[in-house]
Design a protein around this motif. Sequence first.
Motif, PDB file in Angstrom:
ATOM      1  N   PHE A 532      15.898-108.294 -12.586  1.00  0.00           N
ATOM      2  CA  PHE A 532      15.918-106.834 -12.597  1.00  0.00           C
ATOM      3  C   PHE A 532      16.645-106.323 -13.838  1.00  0.00           C
ATOM      4  CE2 PHE A 532      15.854-106.739  -7.672  1.00  0.00           C
ATOM      5  CZ  PHE A 532      14.474-106.908  -7.706  1.00  0.00           C
ATOM      6  N   SER A 533      16.255-105.160 -14.301  1.00  0.00           N
ATOM      7  CA  SER A 533      16.959-104.526 -15.414  1.00  0.00           C
ATOM      8  C   SER A 533      18.282-103.939 -14.943  1.00  0.00           C
ATOM      9  CB  SER A 533      16.115-103.394 -16.002  1.00  0.00           C
ATOM     10  OG  SER A 533      14.863-103.883 -16.397  1.00  0.00           O
ATOM     11  N   MET A 534      18.367-103.715 -13.619  1.00  0.00           N
ATOM     12  CA  MET A 534      19.599-103.160 -13.077  1.00  0.00           C
ATOM     13  C   MET A 534      20.545-104.313 -12.754  1.00  0.00           C
ATOM     14  SD  MET A 534      16.627-101.863 -11.898  1.00  0.00           S
ATOM     15  CE  MET A 534      16.312-101.942 -10.159  1.00  0.00           C
ATOM     16  N   LEU A 559      20.523 -98.197  -5.617  1.00  0.00           N
ATOM     17  CA  LEU A 559      20.319 -98.764  -4.282  1.00  0.00           C
ATOM     18  C   LEU A 559      21.614 -99.353  -3.763  1.00  0.00           C
ATOM     19  CD1 LEU A 559      16.960-100.764  -4.381  1.00  0.00           C
ATOM     20  CD2 LEU A 559      17.536 -98.938  -2.809  1.00  0.00           C
ATOM     21  N   LEU A 563      23.281-103.166  -8.355  1.00  0.00           N
ATOM     22  CA  LEU A 563      22.160-102.713  -9.177  1.00  0.00           C
ATOM     23  C   LEU A 563      22.442-101.298  -9.689  1.00  0.00           C
ATOM     24  CD1 LEU A 563      19.159-103.888  -6.929  1.00  0.00           C
ATOM     25  CD2 LEU A 563      20.130-105.065  -8.893  1.00  0.00           C
ATOM     26  N   GLU A 596      14.125-106.638 -21.601  1.00  0.00           N
ATOM     27  CA  GLU A 596      14.750-105.516 -22.262  1.00  0.00           C
ATOM     28  C   GLU A 596      16.207-105.390 -21.837  1.00  0.00           C
ATOM     29  OE1 GLU A 596      11.995-105.349 -20.413  1.00  0.00           O
ATOM     30  OE2 GLU A 596      10.668-105.559 -22.141  1.00  0.00           O
TER      31      GLU A 596
ATOM     32  N   LYS B 208       7.356-102.810 -17.066  1.00  0.00           N
ATOM     33  CA  LYS B 208       8.199-102.708 -15.889  1.00  0.00           C
ATOM     34  C   LYS B 208       8.352-101.253 -15.458  1.00  0.00           C
ATOM     35  CE  LYS B 208      10.783-106.811 -17.147  1.00  0.00           C
ATOM     36  NZ  LYS B 208      11.861-107.295 -17.999  1.00  0.00           N
ATOM     37  N   TYR B 210      10.035 -98.719 -11.982  1.00  0.00           N
ATOM     38  CA  TYR B 210      11.139 -98.758 -11.042  1.00  0.00           C
ATOM     39  C   TYR B 210      10.944 -97.749  -9.915  1.00  0.00           C
ATOM     40  CZ  TYR B 210      13.068-101.150 -15.059  1.00  0.00           C
ATOM     41  OH  TYR B 210      13.255-102.028 -16.100  1.00  0.00           O
ATOM     42  N   SER B 219       9.691-103.749  -4.341  1.00  0.00           N
ATOM     43  CA  SER B 219      10.809-104.216  -5.144  1.00  0.00           C
ATOM     44  C   SER B 219      11.287-103.033  -5.981  1.00  0.00           C
ATOM     45  CB  SER B 219      10.321-105.350  -6.047  1.00  0.00           C
ATOM     46  OG  SER B 219      11.268-105.614  -7.031  1.00  0.00           O
ATOM     47  N   PRO B 220      12.608-102.905  -6.194  1.00  0.00           N
ATOM     48  CA  PRO B 220      13.059-101.774  -7.011  1.00  0.00           C
ATOM     49  C   PRO B 220      12.559-101.858  -8.454  1.00  0.00           C
ATOM     50  CG  PRO B 220      14.893-103.231  -6.454  1.00  0.00           C
ATOM     51  CD  PRO B 220      13.715-103.676  -5.634  1.00  0.00           C
ATOM     52  N   MET B 221      12.157-103.053  -8.872  1.00  0.00           N
ATOM     53  CA  MET B 221      11.509-103.177 -10.188  1.00  0.00           C
ATOM     54  C   MET B 221      10.239-103.970  -9.991  1.00  0.00           C
ATOM     55  SD  MET B 221      12.829-105.039 -13.667  1.00  0.00           S
ATOM     56  CE  MET B 221      12.083-106.647 -13.334  1.00  0.00           C
TER      57      MET B 221
END
Lengths: 831, 354
Positions: A532-534, A559, A563, A596, B208, B210, B219-221
């Motif tokens: 995840f990016s978070m 969330l 994250l 990223e 991607k 979100y 999924s959050p991403m």
Amino acid sequence: MKVSWNWLCELLDIPSGLTPQTVAARLSVSGVAVDAIHPIGKGLHGAIVAEVRGKRPHPKADKLTLVDVFDGHEVTQVVCGAPNVPSPTEPGKSPRVVWARPGATLPSGLTLSPKEVRGILSPGMLCAEDELGLSEDHAGILILQPSDGIAVGDDFAQAAGLPDWVLELDITPNRPDLLGHIGVAREIAALFRHEGVTWKTSAVDVATLRGSQARTEKPVISLEDPSGCPRYFAHRLSGVTVGPSPLFYRLRLQRLGVRALSNVVDATNLALLLYGHPLHAFDFAKLDGHKIVVRRAHAGEKLQTLDGQERELQPSDLLIADASKGVAVAGVMGGQTSEVSYTTTEVLLECAYFAPASIRPTARRLKLHTEASHRFERGTDPNGLAVVADACAALIVKLAGGYLSSEPTDVYPHKIPTHTLTLRPERTWAILGLQIPAQAQKECLEALGLPVRSEGTNLLVEIPTHRPDLTREIDLIEEVARIYGIHNIPTTLPKLAMTASQPLHQGMTRYRNADRARQLCASLGLLEVMQFSMTSPERVRTGEGKSSPTQPLPIDNPLREELSVLRTKLLPGLVELLRQNLAHGLADVRLFEVGEVFLPSGQQLPTEKTHVAAVLYGHRDHFLKPTSSDALDFYDVKGLVEQLVSGLGLSLLWQKPEQPSASSVYVRVATSTEAPMLHPGAAAALLSGSSGEVIGTFGELHPDLRASLDLHGAAFAFELEVPEQPRHKPGYVPASRFPAVSRDLSFFVHSETEAAKLLGTMQQSGEPLLRGVTLLEDYRQAGHVEAGKKALLFSLTYRSDERTLTDDEVQKAHQRVIDHLGRAFPLQLRQ
Amino acid sequence: MNQSDSHAGELARLFDESLSRYQAALAEAKDEPALRVVHARFVGKEGEIRKRLADALKAAPGPEKRAVGQAGNTVLQKAEELFAERLRELHELKRQAELAKKLDVTMPGRPHKLGGLHLLTQVRLELEGIFAELGFQVATGPQVETDFHNFEALAMPKDHPARDMQDTFYLRSAPGQDPLVLRTHTSPVQIRTMLAQKPPVRIISPGKVYRKDDDPTHSPMFQQIEGLCVDEGITMADLKGTLLYFVKRFFGADVGLRLRPSFFPFTEPSAEVDIECIFCKGSGCRTCKGSGYIEILGCGMVDPEVFRHVGYDSERYSGFAFGTGIERMAMLRYGINDLRLFFAGDARFTEQFR
């Protein structure tokens, strides 16, 4: 939105051949997705309503009761296991139950027969809701009252409106007209117009609701905010008796997902489910000054809503008030003070049109998503209020008695008119790629109840106010497509009219380089992962180091804490994945990610960069059992970085170039600020040959970090920025036709002298015949090499592109290189 | 017997004696270098046989020199033949020795482990490739987006109910600034592309996205891939044809599709696209919930409101857009039932798809 099939059948004449499944399938392919069809009470036959005439405990079982039930002819004893068997009162007024007699069948498929229960014969059973197929409820048997209007001995299924089907519709936000049974019926009528579906007529005669009692004053409505509430319609009803609704209506509400409360409130909910228009009933006696004021709330004004919560309002909220205080959050939820209760006898029935924009911000801010707000914020029909209010009043009178005690009040300062849209039939053709004849287009729109007339080749379509989604020609084209059937649209491919000068889109270089990096890493034996990016603020600190000024971008509504910020590096997450993979029992792990990272930029949008990072643990590829010499070390990760960098089109120099050179990079020792996750003695930084900025680091994982991850052996890692510039494409250089000659060079030098400095100095010696330098040995064995020194062995390659070199030429060139190196470093040549 | 006869006999005896010792020495030599040493000792410039020949020639009277020379050459020739024969013999022995090697070929090999691309990367590259065949160029955009690009320009003004369809992560933005969001779809790339260029536009934008959701199917991403095609004369039939091409290339030539009208704020008419269930071939199963169809993407004709925001003349140009989830494509293709597996970083998962 749940819809009752039986209710639809009260509105439409549906030929018997059309099953709920057929209709659902057609709806689904025409824009009204049917998510599920639930049978209600299907298969229930022969259960009757019976009166409780007596009860006593089962002599052999504490939890069983012997119940005497009366079916209109005789009294029979039935054994019942439910905890809620009601006590009998006098015949005719006693509670009633549903008795499945021998021979009756239940939705589960069970056919009842006399059965002995702990020694006592029971002719059938008394039923709970789940056994009747009404709900999942098995807490106790279903209990009916005489007020439910079902005679003793009546067939229960018939009286309860069973069997029924509930269709679960997924109504898109543009179609508020489908949030009621009438709207869905309208859609079905249009879709099945060729299959004999027609409307049943049913109009409410308001006059019959007035009764003969004395007339009272019309409700006083003060509409202070006609933009938020363009129309307010109210009926006044007197003489109502509030109590529970009859079973039929309670069950109908229940299967449509609405809790039955009292006959008056149930009537408003039934009207809502029928018309899709929310109504609200106020206890007229509790309205201060017997009036309604529609206004904006005062700052800080408080109101206790029906859910028992105290709501603090602000001036942007539309409020329904009486003479002194707020009584409802307009279009969202009523207030407690004027709630209809069992003592209510007089009702003010609100049927108003609230503008969508005045409802949604309030509902969102209060986090109150109600049946009412859901509909008002999508748009209801301002011109349908009287019909809805009359029908609701009729239902109140039917369920709770009473009468309309005054003329209604209808405040509607500026009538919202219907409007007319022009549809060019050929525009439909141009959008759909299908030539639907104009007449057929007209017919599709008329089927939806839209009046259409022709003007030249165009169609003029009158848009009723219950279709707020139809505002443009394209909206009509969509309706034509839906009703005509989009399966009729042919399949073609768009003609390719790309111009040769079509630019490469912005950011594509980085994107392509990122894919190149992925391919390279995979070729080098690494497995790609995606995270995840978070991430968590803690991980960002791990990656950036405690003293780093870099602040990650925070998410306002994460969330969860882990994250809650955007990552600035990939590595902190990768080392965690390494730990997890080792915990799964893997011995050798090599993971990489290309993704990223996000950094504050001072601009409107943050800086997004693409990084490539990897973690390595365990051994190199080894044969059978790994030996200690198979263990990964620093030079493995360095070797990977070297290959990756050169594969990305960057040339790796031994030291900083004298002139800035794009597409070149060089390596030096990394500081702990630059590489906080790495071992200070085995950490290297990769620097840009043009800007001199650090674009990556690599090395061995810091022992402290390793300990915190519970890793036993050394781990290695790198993280680099993926270049943003196009990959350097070198021109072709033909291989030399002349042989190369190698000469060894061996010397002692101070042990701290960096190999790269020596290599770089030799390479930059300016010797034109020198074509390559390779380090062959780094030798420091005590006894052979003086302390503080190391012995290095290099191989130097000489070649000319014009001729075969003579020994003499090579020797002279070699000597020039040695002299050059000797001027820069104190060397002690070995023989 | 005259003197010359006795000379010749003596010479022959000498040569024979040399040859027999030479032959013995050759037989003694166990490899090629040793053999060559023997050869040099007897036949080389300074070799014994040559020396004896030279001595004999020197000693022989003029008329006999010729005969001596001939006899010598015969001997030398014989010596070379013996050498060559022994060399062949040695080569053959060496070859035999080499061929005597016998490995357990069933032992495991020395590993040279393959790395591997993430399944989602593989699927994305495949999808990009399919759309490249139809002339769609890849375009990308930032993942942190302005409210304008993510919503407003896509006909979702603030407080529009359609925003409920996508639960959004917001970033902290400076007061008065356009709010920043983690993009909820890749559609802002459409806006950025159209703002930057005039038609014709034909792009595919993977990336991607979100949403504030987290369960086995959300999924959050996750990653979307979206297409946009705008030009004069683009129709919904073109959209259907493009999607059919994609479905047949990705899921198989025998898989058909259907469009169901639906709603998206930025397209009109809009549709959801179903493919015939690839698990039960349309007869109804658990995956397709008995319907015979599986929903795979959303699409529609670009809404004139979107064209207005990017300054395109909606009377002159028309276009279509479509979008789907890369994870969804991968899950259907590979029978994966938990979206979270893609982002768990478990090597045992990733390795299966090298």
